[in-house]
Design a protein around this motif. Structure first.
Motif, mmCIF file in Angstrom:
data_model
loop_
_atom_site.group_PDB
_atom_site.id
_atom_site.type_symbol
_atom_site.label_atom_id
_atom_site.label_comp_id
_atom_site.label_asym_id
_atom_site.label_seq_id
_atom_site.Cartn_x
_atom_site.Cartn_y
_atom_site.Cartn_z
ATOM 1 N N ASP A 58 44.398 74.186 74.304
ATOM 2 C CA ASP A 58 44.120 73.071 75.223
ATOM 3 C C ASP A 58 43.430 73.511 76.512
ATOM 4 O O ASP A 58 42.718 72.725 77.124
ATOM 5 N N LYS A 59 43.609 74.766 76.927
ATOM 6 C CA LYS A 59 42.951 75.192 78.164
ATOM 7 C C LYS A 59 41.436 75.269 78.023
ATOM 8 O O LYS A 59 40.715 75.326 79.012
ATOM 9 N N TYR A 60 40.933 75.264 76.776
ATOM 10 C CA TYR A 60 39.485 75.281 76.536
ATOM 11 C C TYR A 60 38.940 73.908 76.146
ATOM 12 O O TYR A 60 37.749 73.767 75.901
ATOM 13 N N LYS A 61 39.806 72.891 76.100
ATOM 14 C CA LYS A 61 39.365 71.544 75.718
ATOM 15 C C LYS A 61 38.665 70.891 76.905
ATOM 16 O O LYS A 61 39.183 70.870 78.017
ATOM 17 N N VAL A 62 37.451 70.377 76.653
ATOM 18 C CA VAL A 62 36.675 69.746 77.727
ATOM 19 C C VAL A 62 36.522 68.243 77.543
ATOM 20 O O VAL A 62 36.129 67.549 78.478
ATOM 21 N N ALA A 63 36.819 67.727 76.337
ATOM 22 C CA ALA A 63 36.678 66.290 76.106
ATOM 23 C C ALA A 63 37.424 65.876 74.843
ATOM 24 O O ALA A 63 37.624 66.690 73.940
ATOM 25 N N THR A 64 37.817 64.618 74.817
ATOM 26 C CA THR A 64 38.329 63.978 73.608
ATOM 27 C C THR A 64 37.557 62.685 73.441
ATOM 28 O O THR A 64 37.550 61.842 74.345
ATOM 29 N N TRP A 65 36.889 62.546 72.316
ATOM 30 C CA TRP A 65 36.075 61.360 72.051
ATOM 31 C C TRP A 65 36.788 60.445 71.068
ATOM 32 O O TRP A 65 37.355 60.904 70.079
ATOM 33 N N THR A 66 36.744 59.153 71.331
ATOM 34 C CA THR A 66 37.259 58.152 70.412
ATOM 35 C C THR A 66 36.190 57.085 70.231
ATOM 36 O O THR A 66 35.358 56.875 71.113
ATOM 37 N N GLY A 67 36.221 56.427 69.100
ATOM 38 C CA GLY A 67 35.269 55.358 68.847
ATOM 39 C C GLY A 67 33.910 55.876 68.417
ATOM 40 O O GLY A 67 33.557 57.032 68.627
ATOM 41 N N THR A 68 33.151 54.984 67.810
ATOM 42 C CA THR A 68 31.814 55.335 67.359
ATOM 43 C C THR A 68 30.816 55.161 68.493
ATOM 44 O O THR A 68 31.134 54.598 69.540
ATOM 45 N N GLY A 69 29.609 55.667 68.290
ATOM 46 C CA GLY A 69 28.555 55.546 69.291
ATOM 47 C C GLY A 69 28.212 56.881 69.916
ATOM 48 O O GLY A 69 28.541 57.945 69.394
ATOM 49 N N HIS A 70 27.526 56.813 71.062
ATOM 50 C CA HIS A 70 27.072 58.012 71.772
ATOM 51 C C HIS A 70 28.213 58.620 72.587
ATOM 52 O O HIS A 70 28.958 57.906 73.250
ATOM 53 N N HIS A 71 28.317 59.950 72.525
ATOM 54 C CA HIS A 71 29.325 60.684 73.293
ATOM 55 C C HIS A 71 28.669 61.912 73.908
ATOM 56 O O HIS A 71 27.852 62.572 73.264
#
Length: 102
Positions: A58-71
């Motif tokens: 987790d210390k290297y996690k920069v984002a969590t994306w949910t849903g479709t589309g542009h991220h």
């Protein structure tokens, strides 16, 4: 005029790779997610300098994306290293790129 420079293509369902980048750059990722697979509904983005060992921490996690589309996600601003291990963890259908942005 400054412009973005693609460093490496990104594609699902899971993606991980070493990315080489010049020092002092802003390294980012953009992915268009069409759908999720395998019961997943998120993609977690990790980045670790120099090595893949332990990169799913987790210390290297920069984002969590949910849903479709542009991220998008900032992977490293003003890079201090020339090699990073980048992981997009979660089954998805889509594509994009790791790139630098002025």
């Amino acid at each position: 005029m400054p412009y973005n420079t693609d460093l490496m293509p990104v594609y699902g369902p899971y993606w991980q790779n070493y990315v080489s980048v010049p020092k002092g750059e802003n390294m980012k990722v953009h992915v268009y997610i069409e759908s999720f697979g395998g019961g997943a509904n998120t993609v977690k983005v990790y980045v670790k300098p120099n090595s893949a060992a332990g990169a799913l921490n987790d210390k290297y996690k920069v984002a969590t994306w949910t849903g479709t589309g542009h991220h998008w996600a900032d992977l490293a601003i003003n890079t201090q290293y020339t090699k990073y291990y980048v992981i997009l963890w979660g089954a998805f259908n889509g594509s994009g790129a790791v790139y630098t942005e002025p």
